[in-house]
Motif scaffolding. Structure first.
Motif, short mmCIF file in Angstrom:
data_model
loop_
_atom_site.label_atom_id
_atom_site.label_comp_id
_atom_site.label_asym_id
_atom_site.label_seq_id
_atom_site.Cartn_x
_atom_site.Cartn_y
_atom_site.Cartn_z
N GLY A 608 0.77 -1.30 -0.09
CA GLY A 608 0.06 0.00 0.06
C GLY A 608 0.91 1.12 -0.14
N ARG A 609 0.71 1.95 1.04
CA ARG A 609 1.66 3.09 1.19
C ARG A 609 3.03 2.93 1.56
NH1 ARG A 609 0.23 8.75 4.61
NH2 ARG A 609 2.23 9.84 4.22
N ILE A 610 3.88 3.54 0.59
CA ILE A 610 5.45 3.31 0.93
C ILE A 610 5.90 4.75 1.45
CG2 ILE A 610 7.61 2.54 0.14
CD1 ILE A 610 5.84 0.49 0.09
N ARG A 611 6.64 4.55 2.85
CA ARG A 611 7.39 5.60 3.29
C ARG A 611 8.79 5.49 3.11
NH1 ARG A 611 2.65 4.63 6.50
NH2 ARG A 611 1.58 6.69 7.22
N PHE A 612 9.44 6.74 3.50
CA PHE A 612 10.92 7.06 3.24
C PHE A 612 11.31 6.74 4.51
CE2 PHE A 612 9.00 9.44 0.03
CZ PHE A 612 9.99 9.42 -0.94
N SER A 613 12.74 6.03 4.38
CA SER A 613 13.39 5.69 5.62
C SER A 613 13.84 7.07 6.16
CB SER A 613 14.37 4.80 5.45
OG SER A 613 15.38 5.37 4.68
N GLU A 614 14.19 7.21 7.51
CA GLU A 614 15.04 8.40 7.86
C GLU A 614 15.89 8.91 7.13
OE1 GLU A 614 15.77 8.11 12.14
OE2 GLU A 614 13.72 7.72 12.75
N ASP A 615 17.04 7.80 6.88
CA ASP A 615 18.08 8.27 6.03
C ASP A 615 17.84 9.04 4.71
OD1 ASP A 615 19.81 7.83 8.23
OD2 ASP A 615 20.29 5.53 7.36
N ALA A 616 16.84 8.36 4.04
CA ALA A 616 16.35 8.47 2.71
C ALA A 616 15.76 9.95 2.59
CB ALA A 616 15.55 7.50 1.92
N GLU A 617 14.90 10.11 3.71
CA GLU A 617 14.39 11.54 4.19
C GLU A 617 15.26 12.36 4.26
OE1 GLU A 617 11.31 13.57 3.34
OE2 GLU A 617 10.53 11.52 4.21
N ALA A 618 16.31 12.32 5.17
CA ALA A 618 17.34 13.21 5.26
C ALA A 618 18.19 13.56 3.97
CB ALA A 618 18.27 12.79 6.39
N LEU A 619 18.41 12.55 3.02
CA LEU A 619 19.23 12.81 1.85
C LEU A 619 18.17 13.76 0.84
CD1 LEU A 619 21.31 12.51 -0.34
CD2 LEU A 619 20.49 9.97 -0.95
N ALA A 621 15.73 15.79 1.81
CA ALA A 621 15.92 16.97 2.36
C ALA A 621 16.99 17.96 2.02
CB ALA A 621 15.68 17.08 3.96
N GLU A 622 18.16 17.32 2.01
CA GLU A 622 19.40 18.08 1.54
C GLU A 622 19.56 18.41 0.10
OE1 GLU A 622 24.20 16.80 1.14
OE2 GLU A 622 22.79 15.51 2.33
N VAL A 623 18.60 17.61 -0.77
CA VAL A 623 18.78 17.85 -2.13
C VAL A 623 17.51 18.62 -2.62
CG1 VAL A 623 20.33 16.02 -2.94
CG2 VAL A 623 17.60 15.76 -2.98
N TYR A 624 16.63 18.78 -1.65
CA TYR A 624 15.15 19.25 -2.21
C TYR A 624 15.37 20.97 -2.58
CZ TYR A 624 10.48 20.76 -1.55
OH TYR A 624 9.30 21.45 -1.81
N PRO A 625 16.18 21.74 -1.87
CA PRO A 625 16.25 23.00 -2.54
C PRO A 625 16.62 23.19 -3.72
CG PRO A 625 16.93 22.85 -0.12
CD PRO A 625 17.00 21.35 -0.55
N ALA A 626 17.72 22.44 -4.26
CA ALA A 626 18.43 22.44 -5.58
C ALA A 626 17.23 21.82 -6.40
CB ALA A 626 19.47 21.47 -5.68
N LEU A 627 16.39 21.01 -6.00
CA LEU A 627 15.37 20.46 -6.91
C LEU A 627 14.17 21.39 -7.38
CD1 LEU A 627 15.29 16.94 -5.56
CD2 LEU A 627 16.37 17.30 -7.96
N THR A 628 13.99 22.27 -6.38
CA THR A 628 12.70 23.24 -6.33
C THR A 628 13.00 24.70 -6.61
OG1 THR A 628 12.76 23.28 -3.87
CG2 THR A 628 11.47 21.46 -4.90
#
Length: 761
Positions: A608-619, A621-628
């Motif tokens: 069903g719903r798949i979530r992000f692991s903590e490490d994947a979420e942190a990664l 978040a690190e690249v999110y500004p560059a992506l957006t």
């Protein structure tokens, strides 16, 4: 094996016949295959699907027997190097000392033991091997986790090296333990998360530090390290090996550096997390290429291997490759450029396609998707990027809408739109790449071809293919009704995307709006009909092909800026190699990949719903500004959904790996895949901005004299990216507007530009 089945009889006596042993194993639920006498090799072709009964050994008592793991529901933990396994497993988060008492155990020769376990029901795990590198450069196996595609020898078969029978350890046979114990949770976690743990386990190899140091020593601290690093970023060892005609199976390579009579095998190695692969060659010198390791082995990165392939010294090859890739710099002392005058060697000469995307990063070839590309690539002229993104799109379509992640109020399934963009004619090899994907998908799901449509003719036609039902009414008038389409998965494969873009320009054509709604997961409808068509929960994926020229001509500003273009992954593709005979795809063994894929497709049905692991979420978040942080102009418009696409790609990688959450490895693969699409979009759509900047640069240089690249950058506002300046420079050189050479500035060399003769018109 049925988890409720236990052993009800004692272990056969030492004097029992081979057939009696076979019948006893069958009573335990094992599927058996005969082995050639005194070997570990199965006797029968297609042995994974031909288990034999005990009667077989009545007529062949000298033959050994093995358990077919996947059919038996069993797996083994095979320790080949005990102390090294302890170190590696510790790095992978597993305590070997705590594991050793578990499981049934067989012994062969030399005191090595193999642990047998019952696997979780319905979870066929792939066989995994951890290799380390010996001092002589040869790889050896530290341990194996064996299941899919594997069998293991059972007592009383004869161990080949000693001539003595295999035995069960005292007290650790399946009769004493009343069946095979369940796989320990920590071993299951290691098995499941192998792709995210293997780098740490490889880094624990004592020689890994020596390899890491050799990698660092390939940079010498001079002015030209920047050039070499950029070349290494754009090249990969795997791509160069394929150019050399090498065969790659997993991490083992038929090394092209030595004659066949030297048994040339070598190994691909990732020194550290995030590092590029290198080649470890352990059978003699390679005439000055690569970095020496202890024991006589040699480490070659992509630049050293490409230099060997060209039969050029590394310095000369660096200058040659840099010019071909459009990097625009030459190493000191190699094709040296006088600082005082422009000479033919001083002028920057970009390649035919100077801004064509760099090859796919190896991180993108992750899990089963990467295994597919590596399996097919040696036998096809197709571009690896075309293979990868079509495979991911088709697989996401096969998986359907059930598995998803959520962002805010939006539900994102593994649904992708992608378009292969390449040269006209055979140089692109776009269409031929699809055949390999379809072959695999049809094997996994025989109905896959029936859920394809060959073109995007109209919005109505698309909705009709996945329409909701309109059952017969109860009125007096005859009404046959329409029961609609039950399976809402649909893959559109359009080899003539230019025609689609032309159709969308017609007034009132709803195709663009329907596709945008399909990507967003909204209800699809054409309300203008007397009996409106509707489709809910549609799962429509798109694989399109088009040439560069047609795309630039047909995709107008409206579709670029209204959100149509940014719902596509744009993938540049061209011929990867020349295979006059067309390759030997019939010799490729797809069985391991298909086993893995079938398990993934079945597993996804329960998700069903798949979530992000903590490490994947942190990664992320690190690249999110560059992506957006949006870019200006056309390129910004067609890459505006970067964050959503990175997450969708990560979801597909995670589902292929049967990960219960999106892991760091999935996110790294998605980011690498997106970078290729972003580079492709930059190549395809970045021209408008370059044209504008080119006009400003010509005006800037029009007064004559040299300006350094740094000065040009400052004059343009100081915020243009290096890749934009590269594209700008290459464009102006090709248009014969400017000349470029290296000049001395304070002891260092710098790239300088000036207006070319007749450059101002």
């Amino acid at each position: 094996m049925d988890s409720t089945r236990t052993a009800s009889e004692a272990m056969p006596a030492a004097t029992a016949s081979t057939a009696d042993w076979a019948r006893a194993y069958q009573a335990l639920g094992l599927a058996l295959t005969p082995l050639r006498p005194r070997t570990k090799a199965p006797h029968l072709d297609d042995w994974t699907h031909r288990p034999q009964a005990g009667e077989y050994w009545e007529g062949a008592p000298a033959e050994g027997m093995g358990a077919i793991h996947e059919a038996s529901g069993t797996g083994t933990f095979d320790l080949d190097a005990l102390e090294q396994a302890r170190i590696a497993l510790d790095a992978g988060g597993v305590d070997l000392v705590a594991l050793r008492p578990s499981g049934c155990a067989t012994e062969g020769g030399f005191g090595r033991a193999k642990r047998w376990y019952q696997l979780p029901a319905g979870v066929p795990l792939p066989t995994r091997k951890l290799h380390w590198i010996a001092k002589n450069g040869e790889a050896y196996t530290v341990f194996e986790l064996r299941c899919a595609g594997a069998q293991d020898v059972l007592p009383p078969s004869i161990y080949p090296e000693t001539g003595k029978p295999y035995t069960w350890q005292v007290g650790r046979d399946p009769w004493t333990l009343r069946g095979f114990p369940p796989l320990p949770p920590e071993l299951f976690a290691l098995w499941r998360d192998w792709d995210t743990r293997i780098t740490a386990m490889q880094a624990a190899d004592p020689i890994a530090g020596e390899i890491e140091q050799a990698v660092r020593q390939t940079s010498t601290g001079n002015d030209w390290d920047e050039v070499r690093e950029e070349i290494r970023r754009r090249l990969s060892v795997r791509d160069v090996l394929l150019k050399c005609g090498a065969t790659i199976k997993g991490r083992r390579v038929s090394c092209p550096l030595h004659p066949p009579d030297q048994h040339p095998s070598a190994w691909l190695w990732t020194p550290s997390a995030g590092g590029a692969e290198v080649l470890i060659c352990g059978h003699g010198g390679v005439n000055g290429y690569g970095a020496r390791l202890s024991g006589g082995s040699v480490m070659l990165d992509a630049l050293a291997l490409e230099s060997w392939r060209r039969n050029r010294p590394i310095g000369k090859a660096t200058a040659e490759i840099a010019r071909e890739l459009g990097i625009g710099l030459s190493p000191r002392g190699v094709d040296a450029v006088p600082a005082t005058a422009a000479t033919p060697s001083a002028v920057h000469r970009p390649s035919v396609s100077p801004t064509w995307p760099a090859p796919l990063a190896h991180e993108a070839l992750f899990g089963p998707a990467g295994a597919f590309v590596r399996t097919v690539l040696p036998e096809t002229e197709s571009d690896p990027a075309a293979l990868l993104f079509q495979f991911l799109t088709a697989t996401g379509n096969l998986m359907g809408r059930n598995a998803h992640f959520v962002v805010g109020a939006d539900r994102h399934p593994p649904l992708l739109f992608m378009c292969v963009v390449g040269p006209t004619g055979a140089g692109g090899r776009k269409g031929t790449s699809w055949g390999y994907i379809e072959m695999v998908m049809k094997t996994l799901d025989s109905e896959f071809p029936t859920r394809q449509v060959p073109s995007l003719a109209s919005g109505e036609g698309l909705i009709f293919a996945v329409r909701d039902g309109d059952p017969p009414g109860d009125g007096a008038e005859e009404d046959d009704g329409d029961w609609g389409v039950e399976d809402k998965r649909l893959l559109v494969r359009d080899g003539e995307f230019a025609r689609v873009l032309t159709v969308m320009k017609r007034d009132g054509n709803p195709l663009s709006a329907v596709l945008r709604d399909a990507w967003d997961g909204r209800m699809l409808a054409v309300p203008t009909r007397t009996n409106p068509l509707r489709a809910t929960d549609a799962h429509i994926s798109v694989v399109a092909h088009i040439t560069e020229e047609e795309l630039r001509k047909r995709l107008d500003q409206t579709e670029m800026f209204n959100g149509f273009a940014n719902r596509f992954l744009w993938v540049c593709a061209r011929r990867s190699k020349h295979l006059p005979s067309g390759g030997r795809i019939d010799t490729v063994d797809f069985a391991p990949l298909l086993i893995e894929m079938r398990a993934s497709i079945d597993w996804v049905k329960t998700c069903g719903r798949i979530r992000f692991s903590e490490d994947a979420e942190a990664l992320f978040a690190e690249v999110y500004p560059a992506l957006t942080d949006g870019r200006d102009g056309l390129l910004g418009a067609v890459t505006a959904r970067a964050d959503a696409y990175v997450r969708r790609l990560a979801l597909v990688y995670a589902l292929l790996g049967r990960h219960h959450e999106i892991l760091v490895g999935d996110m790294q693969a998605a980011l690498a895949a997106w970078r290729y699409c972003e580079d492709s979009a930059s190549y395809i759509f970045g021209g408008g901005k370059v044209d504008h900047l080119a006009h400003r640069v010509v005006l800037l240089l029009g007064n004559g004299g040299w300006r350094t690249r740094t000065e040009v950058h400052a004059a343009l506002g100081g915020h243009e990216e290096a890749t934009t300046l590269d594209r700008l420079r290459d464009h102006l050189v090709l248009e014969k507007k400017i000349e470029v050479e290296m000049v001395r500035t304070g002891g260092r060399s710098a790239e300088a530009w000036r207006i070319a003769p007749n450059g101002v018109t």
